[in-house]
Enzyme design. Structure first.
Site, PDB file in Angstrom:
ATOM      1  N   ASP A  46     -26.361  11.425  23.000  1.00  0.00           N
ATOM      2  CA  ASP A  46     -26.568  12.822  23.398  1.00  0.00           C
ATOM      3  C   ASP A  46     -27.231  12.802  24.769  1.00  0.00           C
ATOM      4  OD1 ASP A  46     -26.596  15.631  21.528  1.00  0.00           O
ATOM      5  OD2 ASP A  46     -27.733  15.713  23.402  1.00  0.00           O
ATOM      6  N   SER A  47     -26.981  13.844  25.546  1.00  0.00           N
ATOM      7  CA  SER A  47     -27.585  13.906  26.873  1.00  0.00           C
ATOM      8  C   SER A  47     -28.995  14.491  26.828  1.00  0.00           C
ATOM      9  CB  SER A  47     -26.711  14.745  27.814  1.00  0.00           C
ATOM     10  OG  SER A  47     -26.492  16.019  27.239  1.00  0.00           O
ATOM     11  N   PHE A 103     -22.338  13.336  20.899  1.00  0.00           N
ATOM     12  CA  PHE A 103     -22.955  14.676  20.860  1.00  0.00           C
ATOM     13  C   PHE A 103     -23.729  14.810  19.543  1.00  0.00           C
ATOM     14  CE2 PHE A 103     -18.788  14.948  22.995  1.00  0.00           C
ATOM     15  CZ  PHE A 103     -19.143  15.386  24.264  1.00  0.00           C
ATOM     16  N   ARG A 135     -20.133  17.114   7.522  1.00  0.00           N
ATOM     17  CA  ARG A 135     -21.011  15.945   7.415  1.00  0.00           C
ATOM     18  C   ARG A 135     -20.807  15.263   6.055  1.00  0.00           C
ATOM     19  NH1 ARG A 135     -24.598  19.140  10.953  1.00  0.00           N
ATOM     20  NH2 ARG A 135     -25.241  20.392   9.159  1.00  0.00           N
ATOM     21  N   CYS A 141     -15.713  23.893  18.844  1.00  0.00           N
ATOM     22  CA  CYS A 141     -16.337  25.152  18.400  1.00  0.00           C
ATOM     23  C   CYS A 141     -16.089  26.250  19.435  1.00  0.00           C
ATOM     24  CB  CYS A 141     -17.828  24.962  18.146  1.00  0.00           C
ATOM     25  SG  CYS A 141     -18.740  24.419  19.587  1.00  0.00           S
ATOM     26  N   ASP A 200     -18.297  15.935  18.491  1.00  0.00           N
ATOM     27  CA  ASP A 200     -18.679  17.326  18.177  1.00  0.00           C
ATOM     28  C   ASP A 200     -19.350  17.948  19.406  1.00  0.00           C
ATOM     29  OD1 ASP A 200     -19.171  19.688  16.843  1.00  0.00           O
ATOM     30  OD2 ASP A 200     -21.006  18.959  15.898  1.00  0.00           O
TER      31      ASP A 200
END
Ligand code: SAH
Length: 398
Positions: free
Chosen positions: A251-252, A229, A213, A342, A302
């Site tokens: 984002d969901s 995301f 970040r 990730c 991400d």
């Protein structure tokens, strides 16, 4: 629980990985189990020739039947062991905590020599995850050690990760020591974030992206940013602090977006007028944006873990390629893509190949200008390469 009564006797040659200090003993390496140890009990691991190899936690339900607490014949696994080891891990992070940074992972499981134990510090609150039956057996000692090492007012448990079921453990959440404060928050890079330690993802915040970040913030000035995301807005706030012209965050999860908006509101120095939030599936929304002909100068991807293990790698690779391809198409010339994975099941070399394939299909002339990983409070022990899960590429589209 102090004495180690049980014994795991290894098959010939199977002590080799332990000699290299790898902390796992797989079921196939074990010739016999003696002493009828309870799940989570400390056992001595003995090579076929009778030599001592390690002292480990016995986990009969898991394919990883043993997780090593110590390779030292003289080690005693007791409360003092956890006080010492957790104190050591916490002290190693001292330089990573200051007034501008009050959130930090202080115990990173195997990579800190503490298999199955994660502890994330959010100011005066520390959230622990006990992910193995060995860690579970020492729950109270671990909580006390965490409190002693940090002075935390609350040690809160979020033992609700899926991996618990592989160890034959049910999930458990709630305070272990002290009461959870009304609000838990951190400062990161001088920016304030609330952390939902009870219901948020993981332990509440993606501390592993802290350094990334900060990197993104340095590249954000004047750019039209797309943060896909976004979760609780970590990269969004960093981009605004770095002087982004606009930030569209997707984002969901409605809960995640609500947290993200709340976090932006905690920072009156940031221009909320530059932020736009969208509850949507990133795969579909990137297509919509491309069909509309929108362009961005900085895109963050991400996503969640598409491939927890190598068995999921192929399907995950298609998903990674899809979003990276769309992002590269949405980038204006001179634009930057900060793309992450990730997934433990996709290593850095494969991830780079996937992004390269996406660039070919997007007809983008692009170059890696930086490689990224998890922040320094998420070390990767050299004897435990499995600990390397987060990788990122900063890609310049020419
Ligand atoms: N970058 C964030 C962490 C991202 S975690 C940070 O720095 O804090 C991954 C996020 O992706 C989660 O918030 C999850 O809700 C969201 N997500 C998962 N699948 C999604 C999808 N298909 N479309 C949009 N968001 C998704």
């Amino acid at each position: 629980m102090v004495a180690s009564k049980g014994v795991l006797r290894l098959k010939p040659g199977r002590e080799r990985s332990l000699a290299l200090r790898h902390p796992w003993i797989f079921s196939g390496a074990i010739a016999s189990v003696e002493g009828n140890p309870e799940p989570g009990a400390t056992v001595d691991v003995i090579a076929a020739d009778g030599a001592f190899a390690a002292r480990a936690a016995w986990s009969p339900a898991s394919q990883i039947r043993g997780r090593v607490w110590s390779f030292d014949l003289d080690a005693v696994i007791d409360e003092a062991f956890f006080t010492h080891s957790i104190g050591h891990a916490a002290r190693a992070r001292a330089a990573m905590l200051d007034d501008e940074h009050t959130g930090c992972r202080i115990v990173h499981a195997e990579s800190d020599g503490l298999p199955g134990i994660v502890a994330d510090r959010y100011g005066d609150t520390v959230v622990v995850q006990l992910l193995s039956v060995g860690a579970e057996a020492w729950r109270n000692a671990i909580a006390m050690a965490v409190q002693q090492a940090t002075g935390a007012r609350c040690v809160f448990e979020r033992s609700d990760a899926d991996v618990r079921s592989l160890e034959g453990l049910a999930t458990r959440t709630g305070p272990i020591l002290g009461a959870l404060p009304q609000a838990v928050g951190i400062v990161e890079g001088g920016l304030r974030y609330d952390v939902d330690v009870e219901h948020g993802q993981k332990t509440g915040f993606y501390l592993d992206q802290r350094d990334n970040r900060a990197i993104l913030r340095q590249h954000a000035a004047g750019r039209r940013v797309l943060n896909a995301f976004c979760y609780s807005g970590g990269f969004t706030l960093a981009a605004l602090a770095g002087g982004a012209k606009s930030v569209l965050s997707i984002d969901s999860s409605a809960e995640a977006l609500a947290m993200a908006r709340g976090n932006l509101a905690l920072n009156p120095g940031l221009d909320a007028g530059r932020a736009e939030w969208r509850e949507a599936d990133v795969f579909g929304e990137l297509r919509n944006l491309r069909n509309r002909g929108d362009q961005y100068d900085l895109i963050v991807l991400d996503p969640p873990k598409f491939a927890p293990t190598a068995a999921h790698a192929q399907r995950a690779a298609r998903a990674y390629k899809d979003i990276n391809l769309l992002a590269l198409k949405l980038l204006a010339p001179g634009g930057l893509l900060a793309t992450y994975s990730c997934s433990g099941g996709i290593d850095a070399a494969l991830f780079q190949k996937i992004v390269a394939g996406a660039a070919v299909d997007a007809r983008a002339d692009a170059a890696i200008i930086m490689r990224m990983g998890a922040s320094a409070d998420h070390p990767v022990a050299l004897n435990f390469p499995e600990g390397e899960y987060l990788k990122g590429l900063l890609v310049l589209k020419r």
